[in-house]
Scaffold this motif. Structure first.
Motif, mmCIF file in Angstrom:
data_model
loop_
_atom_site.group_PDB
_atom_site.id
_atom_site.type_symbol
_atom_site.label_atom_id
_atom_site.label_comp_id
_atom_site.label_asym_id
_atom_site.label_seq_id
_atom_site.Cartn_x
_atom_site.Cartn_y
_atom_site.Cartn_z
ATOM 1 N N LEU A 11 48.311 -26.634 -43.324
ATOM 2 C CA LEU A 11 48.131 -27.203 -44.656
ATOM 3 C C LEU A 11 46.740 -27.826 -44.671
ATOM 4 O O LEU A 11 46.491 -28.809 -43.971
ATOM 5 C CB LEU A 11 49.205 -28.246 -44.951
ATOM 6 C CG LEU A 11 49.098 -29.003 -46.268
ATOM 7 C CD1 LEU A 11 49.214 -28.041 -47.446
ATOM 8 C CD2 LEU A 11 50.174 -30.060 -46.360
ATOM 9 N N THR A 33 56.691 -24.228 -49.371
ATOM 10 C CA THR A 33 57.557 -25.348 -49.760
ATOM 11 C C THR A 33 57.911 -26.205 -48.557
ATOM 12 O O THR A 33 57.860 -27.434 -48.616
ATOM 13 C CB THR A 33 58.843 -24.829 -50.431
ATOM 14 O OG1 THR A 33 58.488 -23.995 -51.516
ATOM 15 C CG2 THR A 33 59.688 -25.966 -50.942
ATOM 16 N N ILE A 36 54.791 -28.231 -47.302
ATOM 17 C CA ILE A 36 54.499 -29.383 -48.162
ATOM 18 C C ILE A 36 55.535 -30.479 -47.945
ATOM 19 O O ILE A 36 55.196 -31.661 -47.836
ATOM 20 C CB ILE A 36 54.432 -28.949 -49.642
ATOM 21 C CG1 ILE A 36 53.236 -28.009 -49.845
ATOM 22 C CG2 ILE A 36 54.339 -30.157 -50.570
ATOM 23 C CD1 ILE A 36 53.235 -27.268 -51.148
ATOM 24 N N LYS A 40 54.784 -34.320 -46.400
ATOM 25 C CA LYS A 40 55.186 -35.587 -47.039
ATOM 26 C C LYS A 40 55.917 -36.485 -46.046
ATOM 27 O O LYS A 40 55.824 -37.704 -46.136
ATOM 28 C CB LYS A 40 56.064 -35.322 -48.257
ATOM 29 C CG LYS A 40 55.305 -34.697 -49.416
ATOM 30 C CD LYS A 40 56.061 -34.644 -50.711
ATOM 31 C CE LYS A 40 57.442 -34.092 -50.611
ATOM 32 N NZ LYS A 40 58.108 -33.913 -51.915
ATOM 33 N N GLU A 47 52.888 -38.421 -50.610
ATOM 34 C CA GLU A 47 53.600 -38.284 -51.883
ATOM 35 C C GLU A 47 53.201 -39.401 -52.851
ATOM 36 O O GLU A 47 52.944 -39.149 -54.033
ATOM 37 C CB GLU A 47 55.110 -38.289 -51.665
ATOM 38 C CG GLU A 47 55.888 -38.030 -52.935
ATOM 39 C CD GLU A 47 57.370 -37.842 -52.683
ATOM 40 O OE1 GLU A 47 58.017 -37.261 -53.564
ATOM 41 O OE2 GLU A 47 57.885 -38.266 -51.637
ATOM 42 N N VAL A 62 47.853 -24.984 -55.072
ATOM 43 C CA VAL A 62 48.342 -24.528 -53.776
ATOM 44 C C VAL A 62 47.864 -23.097 -53.583
ATOM 45 O O VAL A 62 48.104 -22.235 -54.427
ATOM 46 C CB VAL A 62 49.885 -24.591 -53.706
ATOM 47 C CG1 VAL A 62 50.383 -24.006 -52.396
ATOM 48 C CG2 VAL A 62 50.378 -26.023 -53.875
#
Length: 84
Positions: A11, A33, A36, A40, A47, A62
């Motif tokens: 990421l 998904t 991410i 977090k 977040e 993204v």
């Protein structure tokens, strides 16, 4: 017994996120998904930061590899690209 191979995803952060969180987070995940969601958890203030700057009008994109992914395509990123 067979093992399931899950890719290590990266990421990558850009812009003001680099100052706050560094350049990248690596995690073994099936899709964008999950990467991410994990970020977090690994970066507890991520977040909160994203919600705070959203109120100021800053939005996020993204990319999986070089492709800009729409929100409704996030679940379809399993197996495609190493970078998120």
């Amino acid at each position: 017994m067979s093992s399931v191979s899950i890719k290590i995803r990266t990421l990558c952060f850009h812009g003001p996120l680099v100052t706050e969180f560094g350049l990248a987070v690596k995690y073994r995940a099936n899709g964008a998904t999950k990467v991410i969601s994990t970020a977090k958890n690994l970066l507890p203030s991520l977040e909160h930061y994203m919600l705070a700057v959203d109120k100021c009008g800053l939005t996020f994109a993204v990319f999986v590899g070089k492709r800009n992914i729409k929100e409704d395509e996030l679940e379809l990123t399993s197996g495609s690209g190493d970078s998120v």
